[in-house]
Design an enzyme around this catalytic site. Structure first.
Site, mmCIF file in Angstrom:
data_model
loop_
_atom_site.group_PDB
_atom_site.id
_atom_site.type_symbol
_atom_site.label_atom_id
_atom_site.label_comp_id
_atom_site.label_asym_id
_atom_site.label_seq_id
_atom_site.Cartn_x
_atom_site.Cartn_y
_atom_site.Cartn_z
ATOM 1 C CE LYS A 35 -7.469 2.374 2.014
ATOM 2 N NZ LYS A 35 -7.353 1.199 2.892
ATOM 3 C CG ASP B 214 -2.765 -0.212 -2.475
ATOM 4 O OD1 ASP B 214 -2.618 0.921 -1.991
ATOM 5 O OD2 ASP B 214 -3.515 -1.078 -1.965
ATOM 6 C CB SER C 33 -0.957 -0.031 1.184
ATOM 7 O OG SER C 33 -1.876 1.015 1.069
ATOM 8 C CG HIS C 34 0.205 3.746 3.268
ATOM 9 N ND1 HIS C 34 -0.719 2.730 3.409
ATOM 10 C CD2 HIS C 34 0.728 3.949 4.485
ATOM 11 C CE1 HIS C 34 -0.757 2.368 4.678
ATOM 12 N NE2 HIS C 34 0.114 3.082 5.355
ATOM 13 C CG ASP D 66 -6.039 1.186 -1.132
ATOM 14 O OD1 ASP D 66 -5.106 2.015 -1.033
ATOM 15 O OD2 ASP D 66 -6.098 0.145 -0.443
ATOM 16 N NE ARG D 67 -3.901 4.409 2.925
ATOM 17 C CZ ARG D 67 -3.399 4.562 4.139
ATOM 18 N NH1 ARG D 67 -2.906 5.732 4.484
ATOM 19 N NH2 ARG D 67 -3.380 3.563 4.983
ATOM 20 C CG ASP E 100 -2.525 4.187 -1.475
ATOM 21 O OD1 ASP E 100 -3.290 4.129 -2.458
ATOM 22 O OD2 ASP E 100 -2.489 3.307 -0.593
#
Ligand code: VG1
Ligand code: CO
Length: 543
Positions: free
Chosen positions: A376, A279, A113-114, A281-282, A277
């Site tokens: 998300k 991946d 992710s982030h 999703d943010r 981010d």
């Protein structure tokens, strides 16, 4: 038939209980057999039908390609006959969720992710179930157990898959379909939002900057914003995914998305800014010299949902994670909608979405989403905002301040203390629990405490309980202080402190949040004895 080897391995039991996947330093994933051990455990627990399609994709970080090849060879050796993978091994998390829902029985997403990537950064792997969402705790706990007992894994001796060539590649035991990672996702977005209105907005000179932070959303944002919606070339910056995200920290917040923040707060700032981010999703959303808190963003999307074609007939309900501000609760009340409060993490929204109880959901940590996928979705939120701006003909600031005037404002801030020694972080939490430092009736920072507890969630759909989800101090005036330990950090512990206070208006709606929350923040740090117990005089990140 390629040779299937049973490779001996020592068990690894590294997954934190309750987390939706495995996130570790890249160096740990490169330990011999480490990745393979976890993948074997995943495949064992998933026990996919031989005819089922497994979706695979990642955010492009270092090890993404190699890991994709390994997973395909292991899938073949474990009797899976069809795999679908994004070109180059790439898929954003929401796009992977969508592909699973369209054509898969489950999926493996490669991302941390982030968290920063690269040989010295982090890598991660998680499994999403047939509904497209992160596997439930029962599944991930089973995987952790299995990984801790495995003594061998199965892998096929087969040639590398040409991951860059779109099309169907047939091997002896497995068919690998390489798809464009963007196409299906872009089509889904066109079905939800008023692309004609957004196109007209850009044609009218509306200026936007999207910072892909050298992570996965670059190709998605370029195709959708610049090609399909006609935003000028250069609207998307840092648009090429790089294995180390260009050395950056692909977390779309005021600290790490500095290029974007500098531009949006500068003199010739565009009308709208957004970032996503690692991946995808943010999302972070900015107006001209104006920051939209993720909690407010969720509330505003809910209040304006019917302006987007995909939600024109109304929404079934909303949900937010516990630490997320109660701004959306006020919208739900006004619109007479069910409103759920879940523990942190997207998997808790999945059951509510699957059951049709909610349509929109979100978290304070820059995550917003809906029933269109089971993750998300960063770019989705950005397009939702563009749709609302185009229809209302107002600036971001006008939309947000108008919202406050109607609903009041939930002042909100989050303090993160990263890489705190684990025992120090644990002692902060333990002290708050044991010594019951906050009692109902007691007054802190001029506010009376109504209740203090450790948040526990009873899932209304499957009846499961998730306890110890964060310590809450709830005040009579609606203010809250929350303490939680992160479940996603890879070094030491991350202590998060969330502080919220509500102002009904009409006065006092335009204060600086840090100023408005000053007393409550000080009280939060004092009560938990953060400087004394962690040695930290300031947080790593303030949002
Ligand atoms: C953080 C956020 C949480 C989010 C999770 C995964 O978790 O606070 O809201 O769901 O990251 O997001 P934690 O346990 O570190 O607070 V992502 O973009 O990493 O999938
Ligand atoms: Co993410």
């Amino acid at each position: 038939m390629p040779l299937v080897r049973d490779v001996p391995t020592t068990p690894f039991s590294d997954q934190k209980p309750g987390t939706s996947g495995l996130r570790k330093r890249t160096t740990v994933f490169r330990t011999p057999h480490y990745l393979e051990n976890f993948v074997q455990a995943l495949l064992d627990v998933a026990a996919l039908d031989a005819k089922a399609t497994l979706i695979i994709g990642g955010d492009g970080r270092f090890l993404n390609r190699e890991a994709t090849q390994v997973i395909i060879r292991m899938a073949a050796a474990n009797g899976i006959t069809r795999v679908m993978v994004g070109q180059g091994g790439l898929l954003s998390t929401p796009a992977a969720s969508h592909l699973i829902r369209l054509s898969g029985a489950g999926g493996i997403i490669l991302s941390a992710s982030h968290n920063p990537g690269g040989p010295d950064g982090d890598f991660g792997i998680k499994y999403n179930a047939a509904n497209g969402g992160p596997a439930p705790e029962s599944f991930t706990n089973e995987v952790a157990k299995r990984a801790a007992e495995l003594t061998s894994y199965r892998i096929a001796d087969m040639a590398d898959v040409p991951l860059d060539t779109i099309g169907t590649h047939t091997f002896d035991d497995i068919t690998v379909v390489v798809v464009d990672p963007v196409t299906e996702y872009a089509t889904l977005m066109e079905s939800l939002f008023d692309f004609a209105a957004i196109r007209a907005l850009f044609a009218g000179g509306f200026r936007m900057r999207f910072d892909a932070m050298h992570a996965i959303t670059g190709p998605y944002a370029t195709e959708i914003l610049e090609r399909r919606l006609g935003a000028p070339a250069g609207t998307v910056i840092n648009g090429t995914p790089l294995p180390d995200f260009g050395g950056g920290h692909p977390d779309p917040n005021l600290t790490y998305a500095h290029d974007l923040v500098e531009e949006l707060f500068g003199t010739s700032a565009p009308d709208f800014g957004a970032a996503s981010d690692g991946d995808g999703d943010r999302n972070m959303v900015l107006g001209t010299r104006f920051f939209v808190t993720p909690s407010d963003s969720l509330a505003i999307l809910a209040a304006n949902a019917t302006l987007a074609p995909g939600y024109a007939t109304g929404i079934a309900g909303v949900a937010r994670s516990m630490p997320t501000s109660a701004a959306v609760d006020r919208v739900a009340k006004e619109m007479n909608l069910p409103c759920f409060e879940t523990p942190t993490g997207w998997k808790f929204f999945g059951n509510l979405l699957d059951a049709g109880r909610i349509t929109l959901c979100g978290e304070e940590s820059f995550g917003t989403g809906s029933s269109h996928v089971r993750e998300k979705d960063g770019l989705w939120a950005v397009l939702f905002w563009l749709n609302i701006i185009a229809v209302r003909g107002e600036s971001v600031e006008q939309i947000v301040t108008g919202h406050w005037t109607k609903f009041g404002r939930n002042y909100y801030t989050r303090y993160d203390y990263e890489e705190v020694p684990s025992d120090a972080a644990a002692s902060v939490m333990q002290q708050l629990r044991d010594e019951q430092v906050s009692q109902p009736g007691q007054t802190i920072a001029g506010r009376k405490i109504a209740a203090a507890d450790d948040f526990s969630y009873l899932d209304p759909i499957d009846g499961s309980t998730s306890a110890h989800q964060g310590l809450r101090i709830l005040f009579e005036d609606g203010s809250r202080i929350i303490y939680r330990l992160s479940g996603t950090g890879t070094a030491g512990a991350t202590l998060r402190v969330y502080i919220e206070s509500y102002v009904a208006g009409p006065d006092g709606l335009d204060r600086d949040p840090q100023d408005a929350l000053k007393d409550l923040v000080q009280a939060a740090l004092d009560v938990a004895q953060i400087p004394q117990r962690t040695g930290r005089t300031a947080p790593t990140v303030i949002t």
